[in-house]
Design a protein around this motif. Structure first.
Motif, PDB file in Angstrom:
ATOM      1  N   ARG A   4      -0.598   2.893   8.242  1.00 30.55           N
ATOM      2  CA  ARG A   4      -0.677   2.611   6.810  1.00 30.55           C
ATOM      3  C   ARG A   4      -1.013   3.867   6.034  1.00 30.55           C
ATOM      4  O   ARG A   4      -1.650   4.793   6.541  1.00 30.55           O
ATOM      5  N   GLU A  10      -5.869  -1.011   5.808  1.00 25.13           N
ATOM      6  CA  GLU A  10      -5.602  -1.163   7.235  1.00 25.13           C
ATOM      7  C   GLU A  10      -6.826  -1.725   7.964  1.00 25.13           C
ATOM      8  O   GLU A  10      -6.712  -2.590   8.834  1.00 25.13           O
ATOM      9  N   ALA A  13      -7.384  -5.443   7.152  1.00 23.74           N
ATOM     10  CA  ALA A  13      -6.421  -6.272   7.877  1.00 23.74           C
ATOM     11  C   ALA A  13      -6.869  -6.546   9.302  1.00 23.74           C
ATOM     12  O   ALA A  13      -6.455  -7.532   9.910  1.00 23.74           O
ATOM     13  N   ASN A 124       7.069 -11.988  -4.021  1.00 21.78           N
ATOM     14  CA  ASN A 124       5.992 -12.687  -3.323  1.00 21.78           C
ATOM     15  C   ASN A 124       5.017 -13.274  -4.332  1.00 21.78           C
ATOM     16  O   ASN A 124       4.494 -12.569  -5.186  1.00 21.78           O
ATOM     17  N   TRP A 180      -1.519  -5.975  -1.281  1.00 26.04           N
ATOM     18  CA  TRP A 180      -1.800  -6.578   0.015  1.00 26.04           C
ATOM     19  C   TRP A 180      -3.011  -7.483  -0.169  1.00 26.04           C
ATOM     20  O   TRP A 180      -3.901  -7.170  -0.965  1.00 26.04           O
ATOM     21  N   PRO A 181      -3.090  -8.642   0.497  1.00 23.13           N
ATOM     22  CA  PRO A 181      -2.188  -9.163   1.532  1.00 23.13           C
ATOM     23  C   PRO A 181      -1.061 -10.046   1.011  1.00 23.13           C
ATOM     24  O   PRO A 181      -0.334 -10.618   1.815  1.00 23.13           O
ATOM     25  N   ASN A 183       1.673  -9.183  -0.248  1.00 26.79           N
ATOM     26  CA  ASN A 183       2.820  -8.572   0.412  1.00 26.79           C
ATOM     27  C   ASN A 183       2.296  -7.907   1.684  1.00 26.79           C
ATOM     28  O   ASN A 183       1.575  -6.917   1.610  1.00 26.79           O
ATOM     29  N   PRO A 184       2.604  -8.449   2.859  1.00 29.64           N
ATOM     30  CA  PRO A 184       2.058  -7.883   4.103  1.00 29.64           C
ATOM     31  C   PRO A 184       2.379  -6.407   4.290  1.00 29.64           C
ATOM     32  O   PRO A 184       1.638  -5.695   4.976  1.00 29.64           O
ATOM     33  N   LYS A 185       3.463  -5.927   3.676  1.00 26.88           N
ATOM     34  CA  LYS A 185       3.838  -4.523   3.794  1.00 26.88           C
ATOM     35  C   LYS A 185       3.332  -3.689   2.616  1.00 26.88           C
ATOM     36  O   LYS A 185       3.575  -2.482   2.559  1.00 26.88           O
ATOM     37  N   GLU A 187       0.808  -1.664   0.020  1.00 25.67           N
ATOM     38  CA  GLU A 187      -0.240  -0.661   0.232  1.00 25.67           C
ATOM     39  C   GLU A 187      -1.240  -0.621  -0.917  1.00 25.67           C
ATOM     40  O   GLU A 187      -2.111   0.249  -0.941  1.00 25.67           O
ATOM     41  N   ARG A 255      -9.474 -16.143   1.565  1.00 27.34           N
ATOM     42  CA  ARG A 255      -9.298 -14.978   2.436  1.00 27.34           C
ATOM     43  C   ARG A 255      -9.300 -13.681   1.641  1.00 27.34           C
ATOM     44  O   ARG A 255      -8.484 -12.772   1.867  1.00 27.34           O
TER      45      ARG A 255
END
Length: 299
Positions: A4, A10, A13, A124, A180-181, A183-185, A187, A255
């Motif tokens: 990341r 990171e 996660a 998203n 994030w989270p 969008n899981p990708k 940053e 979460r």
């Protein structure tokens, strides 16, 4: 090689706590300070623009550690956030990795915050009832109708200045600068501070808004609103303990990582309770906490 760009993200996660330095009243943004900050023990540096000068003229220029800016915008209502969205655009355009919205008091304000930090091509969490771009070209309304987000409002233009700070191309920046989270990708690390009676009253709705990475109960301003001239410290008085537990519970349900101050004497208990973003600005606290979670500082 790191997987990341955003080190703090990171770690979150992986359910690892992150430790930060930097107060609420600004940070030195010079080249020499940036060289020191690049070797910090902390996982991210907080740039306190809530009460400090809004001066982004001199950035440090390093790619790590993570930089999160407390924006001088109050999240009291959606209109106030939309009117001040230029601040988020300029902050993100300097290549920071996260933005914190202070005085979050309504879900509509927080939705406006997330939308202001996003590009419109991301879908998203966006209300699926929003008409397509072609339909909107022919007059259809873009307003969200359900509980999802509206379209992102950040525009093209700053990717050429932000991308070099992240160490990627402008094209890749456009694909990776998303919360994030959600969008899981993504940053980008977006967060809110709940620090008023109104914010506590609506914290469950606020923390259900898609796109948030962490949140905190701000004891300083909440304590002031409740009549405490000195900042209440843990153990809090009963009404602040109630607020803390309510915000923490809403974070757990959605979460969203919870931010709180910790010291060497209580960091283990805080981690075991589930606190994952650590204030306190002491390296000793981080050393004890990382050892407890069996994590070493990356080289």
């Amino acid at each position: 090689m790191a997987s990341r760009i955003n080190r703090a993200l990171e770690l979150l996660a992986q359910d690892q706590a992150i430790y930060y330095v930097g107060g609420h009243s600004g940070h030195v943004l010079t080249h020499s300070q940036g060289r020191q900050d690049a070797r910090t023990w902390a996982d991210y540096i907080n740039i306190g623009m809530e009460h400090g000068a809004f001066d982004m003229a001199a950035r440090s220029g390093h790619r790590t550690p993570t930089i999160v800016v407390e924006a001088p915008v109050n999240g009291t209502d959606a209109a106030n956030v939309y009117f001040n969205a230029w601040q988020f655009r300029q902050i993100l355009g300097r290549g920071v990795h996260g933005v914190l919205l202070c005085q979050a008091e309504s879900a509509d304000a927080v939705r406006a915050f997330v939308e202001s930090c996003r590009y419109p091509h991301y879908r998203n969490g966006v209300d699926p009832a929003i008409p397509s771009p072609i339909a909107r070209m022919h007059g259809a309304s873009r307003a969200a109708r359900g509980g999802g987000l509206g379209l992102g409002t950040r525009g093209r233009g700053s990717e050429s200045t932000a991308a070099p700070i992240w160490g990627i191309s402008p094209e890749e920046y456009l694909e990776r600068c998303d919360p994030w989270p959600l969008n899981p990708k993504g940053e980008l690390l977006l967060s809110v501070k709940i620090e008023s009676p109104e914010g506590v009253a609506h914290c469950e709705e606020i923390l259900a808004v898609p796109g948030l990475g962490f949140a905190e109960m701000g004891p300083g301003d909440l304590g002031l609103a409740l009549g405490y001239r000195a900042v209440p410290r843990d153990p809090y008085p009963p009404e602040m303990r109630e607020a803390r537990e309510r915000v923490f519970a809403a974070c757990r349900k959605n979460r969203v990582a919870f931010l709180e101050t910790a010291a060497p004497g209580n960091i283990v208990a805080k981690l075991d309770e589930g606190v994952r973003v650590i204030a306190g600005h002491r390296e000793e606290t981080a050393v004890i906490g990382r050892t407890h979670q069996k994590r070493t500082m990356p080289v």
